[in-house]
Scaffold this active site. Structure first.
Site, PDB file in Angstrom:
ATOM      1  N   GLU A  23       0.816  -1.215   0.000  1.00 28.51           N
ATOM      2  CA  GLU A  23       0.000   0.000   0.000  1.00 28.51           C
ATOM      3  C   GLU A  23       0.851   1.267   0.000  1.00 28.51           C
ATOM      4  OE1 GLU A  23      -2.900  -0.388   3.128  1.00 28.51           O
ATOM      5  OE2 GLU A  23      -3.600  -2.320   2.376  1.00 28.51           O
ATOM      6  N   GLU A  54      -6.021 -10.681  -1.548  1.00 26.33           N
ATOM      7  CA  GLU A  54      -6.853 -10.481  -0.352  1.00 26.33           C
ATOM      8  C   GLU A  54      -8.332 -10.429  -0.734  1.00 26.33           C
ATOM      9  OE1 GLU A  54      -5.549  -7.191   2.073  1.00 26.33           O
ATOM     10  OE2 GLU A  54      -3.426  -7.612   1.733  1.00 26.33           O
TER      11      GLU A  54
END
Length: 381
Positions: A205, A316
């Site tokens: 991220e 995910e």
């Protein structure tokens, strides 16, 4: 993904017990320090204690993982992992952590259906190195030991992330110290699990929504250089592990975070010799009509696969509402993208999901397969 920071229970201290996955202690915590019935308060790190399933009176112990299974660890050829490998992919996996290992219904599903596991929290920096140079591997080791005993591949998650980062790292303001700290953390963690980890999420991220770099502490001190520092340290520590850059909101083909963010930066870094093997797309998807529905995911995955990397992976996956056709859309996108090596769903059952209220997973709160599971299984036939 965004877990610990999003599940803090905000009930006033002494007025309410913390609910499942809620905070129940830690340095600076002023809320409830007890959990609701059927839960126990477990230390995640010095700053965060969490209510997890189990009893403080002898419950919640980690089961004996047993004798390692031969081969890939799938006892059931009808499981999702066996089916996706028959299609030429490497794995169909899920997320677990040490606090799930005593949950027999959940673990039985993992053993049957999934061939890969990702640690939810126990490999993150605050859990592994809460104080400089003081490493704590016990909880991460439990998951690695379970995976190895049951023939499951492992995704290491994650070495560098702006969240769940100890304050002592955030306080570093000079380049030399930050570089040394990153190199030591990566080297120590990757070396401990050398030969056991298939994929590492080296950086997680790191992009803002406009495609620019996120203004993290790493970026503030080192600029983009922290990316190369981390990847080179990981490659030196375990040359066999595949090294990934992982992010969310990579679900729309022409979105800036996909194009001028992930793809453009990765191509530049690879051309500079930074050893990035793959791109991970988290795929936390919305319902149809939402901002990032599953319908846009196949085109976005192909854009990511067009980058100068060897692999892409869905890392995910969860989908608001878990519509069967939405899950099939995502699974088919991996099957039809040659660089896509596997799929990891972010949890086993809706009960255990970080998005529990949206029922986003393949198994319901009673650990029974949902329509989405049946549809995925059929799509893999």
């Amino acid at each position: 993904m965004h877990f610990l920071g999003l599940v803090v229970a905000f009930a006033p201290a002494a007025l309410a017990q913390s609910a499942i996955w809620g905070q129940c202690g830690g340095t600076g915590w002023s809320g409830s320090t007890t959990c609701q019935s059927g839960l126990k308060c477990e230390k995640i790190n010095d700053f965060y204690y969490q209510c997890i399933p189990g009893s403080d009176n002898g419950g919640g112990t980690t089961p004996d993982p047993g004798t390692p299974s031969p081969g890939n660890g799938n006892a059931d050829a009808t499981g999702l992992d066996a089916k996706i490998r028959a299609k030429g992919k490497i794995y169909f996996g899920t997320e677990i952590d040490h606090y799930h290992l005593s949950n027999n219904p959940l673990i039985n599903i993992v053993k049957k259906d999934f061939g890969q596991v990702t640690n939810e929290n126990s490999m993150k920096w605050d859990a592994i190195e809460p104080s400089r140079g003081q490493f704590t591997f016990s909880n991460a080791d439990k998951v690695v030991d379970f995976a190895q005993a049951n023939g499951k591949k492992i995704r290491g998650h994650t070495l560098l992330w702006y969240s769940q980062l100890p304050q002592w790292v955030k306080n570093i303001r000079d380049r030399a110290t930050m570089t040394s700290v990153i190199e030591n953390h990566v080297k120590t963690v990757v070396t401990r699990y050398k030969g056991k980890i298939l994929h590492w999420d080296v950086v997680n991220e790191i992009f803002a929504e406009d495609g620019n770099m996120r203004n993290s502490e790493f970026y503030q001190v080192l600029g983009e250089d922290f990316v190369g520092i981390a990847f080179r340290a990981a490659r030196a520590a375990d040359p066999a592990a595949k090294l990934y850059i992982n992010d969310y909101n990579l679900d729309i083909a022409n979105y800036a975070k996909v194009t001028r963010g992930m793809v453009d930066h990765v191509n530049k870094w690879v051309s500079q010799g930074i050893p990035i093997d793959g791109i991970g797309s988290q795929a936390h998807l919305a319902k149809p009509g939402g901002w990032n529905p599953a319908s846009g995911f196949p085109a976005a995955l192909k854009v990511l696969a067009g980058a100068n990397v060897k692999e892409v992976a869905i890392t995910e996956l969860d989908i608001d509402g878990a519509a069967a056709n939405d899950y099939v859309t995502v699974v088919n996108s991996c099957l039809t993208t040659p660089k896509c090596v596997g799929i990891t769903v972010w949890g086993v059952s809706d009960k255990d999901s970080w998005r529990s209220e949206s029922n986003p997973l393949l198994f319901d709160r009673n650990y029974q397969p949902k329509a989405a599971y049946t549809a995925v299984s059929n799509a893999l036939n």
